[in-house]
Design a protein around this motif. Sequence first.
Motif, PDB file in Angstrom:
ATOM      1  N   ALA A 195       0.832  -1.206   0.000  1.00 36.07           N
ATOM      2  CA  ALA A 195       0.000   0.000   0.000  1.00 36.07           C
ATOM      3  C   ALA A 195       0.864   1.254   0.000  1.00 36.07           C
ATOM      4  CB  ALA A 195      -0.934  -0.009   1.208  1.00 36.07           C
ATOM      5  N   ASP A 196       1.893   1.248   0.818  1.00 34.78           N
ATOM      6  CA  ASP A 196       2.800   2.400   0.855  1.00 34.78           C
ATOM      7  C   ASP A 196       3.463   2.608  -0.505  1.00 34.78           C
ATOM      8  OD1 ASP A 196       2.168   2.678   3.535  1.00 34.78           O
ATOM      9  OD2 ASP A 196       4.023   1.743   4.259  1.00 34.78           O
ATOM     10  N   ALA A 197       3.875   1.516  -1.142  1.00 38.79           N
ATOM     11  CA  ALA A 197       4.530   1.623  -2.448  1.00 38.79           C
ATOM     12  C   ALA A 197       3.550   2.090  -3.519  1.00 38.79           C
ATOM     13  CB  ALA A 197       5.141   0.275  -2.836  1.00 38.79           C
ATOM     14  N   LEU A 198       2.318   1.605  -3.444  1.00 44.09           N
ATOM     15  CA  LEU A 198       1.306   2.038  -4.408  1.00 44.09           C
ATOM     16  C   LEU A 198       1.085   3.540  -4.291  1.00 44.09           C
ATOM     17  CD1 LEU A 198      -0.838   0.884  -6.500  1.00 44.09           C
ATOM     18  CD2 LEU A 198      -2.481   1.123  -4.641  1.00 44.09           C
ATOM     19  N   ALA A 199       0.969   4.025  -3.066  1.00 43.65           N
ATOM     20  CA  ALA A 199       0.749   5.456  -2.858  1.00 43.65           C
ATOM     21  C   ALA A 199       1.916   6.275  -3.399  1.00 43.65           C
ATOM     22  CB  ALA A 199       0.543   5.734  -1.379  1.00 43.65           C
ATOM     23  N   ALA A 200       3.132   5.776  -3.211  1.00 43.36           N
ATOM     24  CA  ALA A 200       4.315   6.527  -3.620  1.00 43.36           C
ATOM     25  C   ALA A 200       4.554   6.487  -5.120  1.00 43.36           C
ATOM     26  CB  ALA A 200       5.544   5.988  -2.880  1.00 43.36           C
ATOM     27  N   LYS A 201       4.294   5.339  -5.764  1.00 39.39           N
ATOM     28  CA  LYS A 201       4.705   5.137  -7.149  1.00 39.39           C
ATOM     29  C   LYS A 201       3.580   5.207  -8.182  1.00 39.39           C
ATOM     30  CE  LYS A 201       8.602   2.136  -5.857  1.00 39.39           C
ATOM     31  NZ  LYS A 201       9.240   0.807  -6.055  1.00 39.39           N
ATOM     32  N   LEU A 202       2.405   4.698  -7.834  1.00 35.16           N
ATOM     33  CA  LEU A 202       1.360   4.539  -8.854  1.00 35.16           C
ATOM     34  C   LEU A 202       0.102   5.361  -8.611  1.00 35.16           C
ATOM     35  CD1 LEU A 202       1.533   0.689  -9.552  1.00 35.16           C
ATOM     36  CD2 LEU A 202       2.719   2.554 -10.727  1.00 35.16           C
ATOM     37  N   LYS A 203      -0.107   5.818  -7.407  1.00 35.24           N
ATOM     38  CA  LYS A 203      -1.303   6.619  -7.117  1.00 35.24           C
ATOM     39  C   LYS A 203      -1.442   7.819  -8.051  1.00 35.24           C
ATOM     40  CE  LYS A 203      -3.430   9.429  -3.479  1.00 35.24           C
ATOM     41  NZ  LYS A 203      -3.229  10.004  -2.131  1.00 35.24           N
ATOM     42  N   PRO A 204      -0.362   8.547  -8.394  1.00 34.31           N
ATOM     43  CA  PRO A 204      -0.508   9.690  -9.297  1.00 34.31           C
ATOM     44  C   PRO A 204      -1.046   9.323 -10.678  1.00 34.31           C
ATOM     45  CG  PRO A 204       1.596   9.798  -8.149  1.00 34.31           C
ATOM     46  CD  PRO A 204       1.034   8.436  -7.876  1.00 34.31           C
ATOM     47  N   TYR A 205      -0.999   8.053 -11.029  1.00 41.03           N
ATOM     48  CA  TYR A 205      -1.462   7.613 -12.349  1.00 41.03           C
ATOM     49  C   TYR A 205      -2.858   6.989 -12.295  1.00 41.03           C
ATOM     50  CZ  TYR A 205       3.410   8.446 -13.374  1.00 41.03           C
ATOM     51  OH  TYR A 205       4.641   9.039 -13.512  1.00 41.03           O
ATOM     52  N   GLY A 206      -3.484   7.019 -11.125  1.00 47.28           N
ATOM     53  CA  GLY A 206      -4.859   6.538 -11.012  1.00 47.28           C
ATOM     54  C   GLY A 206      -5.034   5.227 -10.283  1.00 47.28           C
ATOM     55  N   TYR A 207      -3.949   4.608  -9.841  1.00 44.61           N
ATOM     56  CA  TYR A 207      -4.056   3.341  -9.109  1.00 44.61           C
ATOM     57  C   TYR A 207      -4.416   3.651  -7.651  1.00 44.61           C
ATOM     58  CZ  TYR A 207      -1.542   1.304 -13.093  1.00 44.61           C
ATOM     59  OH  TYR A 207      -1.153   0.891 -14.344  1.00 44.61           O
ATOM     60  N   THR A 208      -5.587   3.198  -7.212  1.00 45.11           N
ATOM     61  CA  THR A 208      -6.066   3.608  -5.896  1.00 45.11           C
ATOM     62  C   THR A 208      -6.492   2.466  -4.979  1.00 45.11           C
ATOM     63  OG1 THR A 208      -8.282   3.933  -6.821  1.00 45.11           O
ATOM     64  CG2 THR A 208      -6.843   5.875  -6.695  1.00 45.11           C
ATOM     65  N   TYR A 209      -6.709   1.290  -5.496  1.00 41.62           N
ATOM     66  CA  TYR A 209      -7.238   0.207  -4.666  1.00 41.62           C
ATOM     67  C   TYR A 209      -6.150  -0.758  -4.209  1.00 41.62           C
ATOM     68  CZ  TYR A 209     -12.073   1.460  -5.396  1.00 41.62           C
ATOM     69  OH  TYR A 209     -13.272   2.122  -5.386  1.00 41.62           O
ATOM     70  N   VAL A 210      -6.200  -1.145  -2.965  1.00 39.11           N
ATOM     71  CA  VAL A 210      -5.341  -2.169  -2.389  1.00 39.11           C
ATOM     72  C   VAL A 210      -6.254  -3.329  -2.017  1.00 39.11           C
ATOM     73  CG1 VAL A 210      -3.775  -2.767  -0.518  1.00 39.11           C
ATOM     74  CG2 VAL A 210      -3.737  -0.447  -1.511  1.00 39.11           C
ATOM     75  N   ASN A 211      -6.146  -4.412  -2.738  1.00 38.61           N
ATOM     76  CA  ASN A 211      -7.087  -5.519  -2.596  1.00 38.61           C
ATOM     77  C   ASN A 211      -6.450  -6.699  -1.872  1.00 38.61           C
ATOM     78  OD1 ASN A 211      -8.888  -7.649  -2.909  1.00 38.61           O
ATOM     79  ND2 ASN A 211      -9.609  -6.878  -4.853  1.00 38.61           N
ATOM     80  N   ILE A 270      -4.712   2.109   4.891  1.00 37.15           N
ATOM     81  CA  ILE A 270      -4.864   2.308   3.445  1.00 37.15           C
ATOM     82  C   ILE A 270      -5.558   3.637   3.165  1.00 37.15           C
ATOM     83  CG2 ILE A 270      -6.021   1.423   1.386  1.00 37.15           C
ATOM     84  CD1 ILE A 270      -5.526  -1.420   2.572  1.00 37.15           C
ATOM     85  N   HIS A 271      -6.626   3.917   3.907  1.00 38.63           N
ATOM     86  CA  HIS A 271      -7.340   5.182   3.717  1.00 38.63           C
ATOM     87  C   HIS A 271      -6.451   6.371   4.067  1.00 38.63           C
ATOM     88  CE1 HIS A 271     -11.392   2.917   4.245  1.00 38.63           C
ATOM     89  NE2 HIS A 271     -11.017   2.958   2.986  1.00 38.63           N
ATOM     90  N   GLY A 272      -5.589   6.191   5.052  1.00 41.40           N
ATOM     91  CA  GLY A 272      -4.687   7.271   5.430  1.00 41.40           C
ATOM     92  C   GLY A 272      -3.713   7.656   4.331  1.00 41.40           C
ATOM     93  N   LEU A 273      -3.519   6.769   3.390  1.00 39.26           N
ATOM     94  CA  LEU A 273      -2.658   7.034   2.239  1.00 39.26           C
ATOM     95  C   LEU A 273      -3.429   7.646   1.073  1.00 39.26           C
ATOM     96  CD1 LEU A 273      -0.697   3.646   2.268  1.00 39.26           C
ATOM     97  CD2 LEU A 273       0.190   5.878   3.001  1.00 39.26           C
ATOM     98  N   GLY A 274      -4.708   7.888   1.287  1.00 40.00           N
ATOM     99  CA  GLY A 274      -5.543   8.393   0.203  1.00 40.00           C
ATOM    100  C   GLY A 274      -5.951   7.315  -0.784  1.00 40.00           C
ATOM    101  N   LEU A 275      -5.914   6.054  -0.343  1.00 37.65           N
ATOM    102  CA  LEU A 275      -6.258   4.910  -1.188  1.00 37.65           C
ATOM    103  C   LEU A 275      -7.543   4.267  -0.685  1.00 37.65           C
ATOM    104  CD1 LEU A 275      -2.680   3.347  -1.348  1.00 37.65           C
ATOM    105  CD2 LEU A 275      -3.767   4.814  -3.074  1.00 37.65           C
ATOM    106  N   LYS A 276      -7.985   3.246  -1.396  1.00 37.65           N
ATOM    107  CA  LYS A 276      -9.193   2.506  -1.025  1.00 37.65           C
ATOM    108  C   LYS A 276      -8.861   1.054  -0.767  1.00 37.65           C
ATOM    109  CE  LYS A 276     -12.230   5.751  -3.327  1.00 37.65           C
ATOM    110  NZ  LYS A 276     -13.377   5.938  -4.257  1.00 37.65           N
ATOM    111  N   ALA A 277      -9.666   0.451   0.091  1.00 40.83           N
ATOM    112  CA  ALA A 277      -9.361  -0.890   0.586  1.00 40.83           C
ATOM    113  C   ALA A 277     -10.322  -1.915   0.017  1.00 40.83           C
ATOM    114  CB  ALA A 277      -9.435  -0.908   2.114  1.00 40.83           C
ATOM    115  N   GLY A 278      -9.756  -3.041  -0.468  1.00 36.67           N
ATOM    116  CA  GLY A 278     -10.555  -4.131  -1.009  1.00 36.67           C
ATOM    117  C   GLY A 278     -10.370  -5.401  -0.200  1.00 36.67           C
ATOM    118  N   ILE A 279     -11.398  -6.220  -0.168  1.00 34.71           N
ATOM    119  CA  ILE A 279     -11.362  -7.463   0.594  1.00 34.71           C
ATOM    120  C   ILE A 279     -12.068  -8.545  -0.209  1.00 34.71           C
ATOM    121  CG2 ILE A 279     -13.521  -7.182   1.906  1.00 34.71           C
ATOM    122  CD1 ILE A 279     -11.809  -7.949   4.436  1.00 34.71           C
TER     123      ILE A 279
END
Length: 599
Positions: A81-97, A136-145
Amino acid sequence: MRSPSSSVPPARGFTAAVVLALTAGLATAVPATAHADSPPVPAAKPFMGWSSWSMQSSKYPGLNPDGDYSYLTEANVLKQADALAAKLKPYGYTYVNIDSGWWRDKDWKPEFDAYARQQADPVRFPHGMKAVADHIHGLGLKAGIYLPVGLEKEAYGDGKVPVRHADGCTTADIVYGDLRTTNGWDSAYKLDFGKPCTQKYVDSQAQLLASWGYDFLKLDGVGPGSFKSGENYDNVADVAAWQKAIAATGRPIHLELSWSLDIGHAADWKKYSAGWRVDTDVECYCNTLVSWENSVDDRFTDTPGWTKHAGPGGWNDLDSLDVGNGAMDGLTKAERQTYATLWAIAKSPLYTGDDLTKLDDYGVKLLTNREVIAVDQGDSPSARPVTPSDPQQVWAAKNPNGTYTVALFNLADAPAAVTADFSSLGFTGKASVRDLWNHENLGSYKNRITEALPAHGSRLFTVTPHGSALTTTGYEAEAGANSLGGRASVADCSVCSGGKKVGDLYVGGTLRFTDVVVDRPGTYLIRVAYVSGDPRPVNVSANSGAATRHSFPSTGDWGTVETVSVPVTLKAGSNTVTFDSGSDYAPDIDRIDVPSSPR
């Protein structure tokens, strides 16, 4: 509470360990929904993010050091999740499943609460699932289960486990009395929605997920599909119940279905969910994440029939996009680009299963190419083949602004040239071409563009027409002058041109168009309108020339007409064009349209 574990029958030829893991789920998904304080919105675009299953399921050295499927832990999820926020979030990747196994220990024994609902394994997720979602939400991302469909056998508890907020209801009151099983692994008892307690159980599951703050649920093993059919495996009622339960929570949770869903129930999946897996797992369950031959290449055959079902509110899910880790992916660079190209033009959700902490430079370029992402996320329709599904093929979609998204694929095991004829797109003359992967304007081309591609290679273009509309002459398959052979016959077809088609083209059945007239000799790219509920081959020839065998992609059902363009060599004057099933079953033919001039 902890219920006794149950055995799982072998499936798909996997090892026992794999089958046990599959008891809880296959690959993952991760969509686009709103936060709890926002009004519910449909899946306006395919979701983008990361999924845990690819690394969980791989035997790549170091990924699962504590035994099969041991990768799934709180620490690993938060690291990704931390890596997604740092590397891919700016390109639209938001979900951590978070995929299968979050409620099971390393021996795959499950954990349930006092109401037969899955709860986090304390070793895998020591702080619980809410804490993970909060991070996950604290990173500005969304959580999947993830959950499997049905009541897991281990949760039944002799039928005595109470259902939360449902006075007098127990697990015996929500399943069939004969304890019939359901889902892709027969790992759960089928829920009986004829009983009033059953919806309350699903409601309680949805309420729990919502209380933890999850934004996405992958419901797995759903049928018809998941390699199962028949009454016991019809989970349409389950999916409808989940949609109702999610709506009642007030939290906009994206519902994604898995896997290999029955296309015959596409209307149900579209009605009750926001996405559906159209194929089996992309993972190879080997010492890499995926392999070309395992099922990446299968998507080229399996995707076309689903094309028309994708759109705002629900998308065709091709599974994880594992193109970022080089050797761990198990693919060549050409294969990685081709993989990403198909996912983008099919408008599949883009969720990678790679280790985001170890993306290589080439993987970053593939995953963060804004022009390719725009194809997936934009308002253009899903592309489909405009040529037969041969080793060299062309897919295209016409965009709302009049341009075309065009992909060239060489699926052969050796290098080959692939040509996109503009006539297959519906125009002739000049067009300007932009290479989307390389961000390069290639200039003006006349009538076609040809590229030499490596084995399993691809190119992706935007083509802007500057020529004129293609003029053609149409010939109906059912015309009285045509010749039918074998069992071939004319049949009614409400969606076909002229209201009829020629079908029963099998085991020697033939359709011969007997008076196809052109002014000049040459090779003509004729457009064939056809109907085929599954991919089917046909031999095409002109006059007394040799036949060429082509595979026509599925149109999705026997009530949809699609077109592909095939080359035939014609002489000046009258010609015959023959479609011969050979020893197979061929598609039904509606009509052909012959251009006014050769290629």
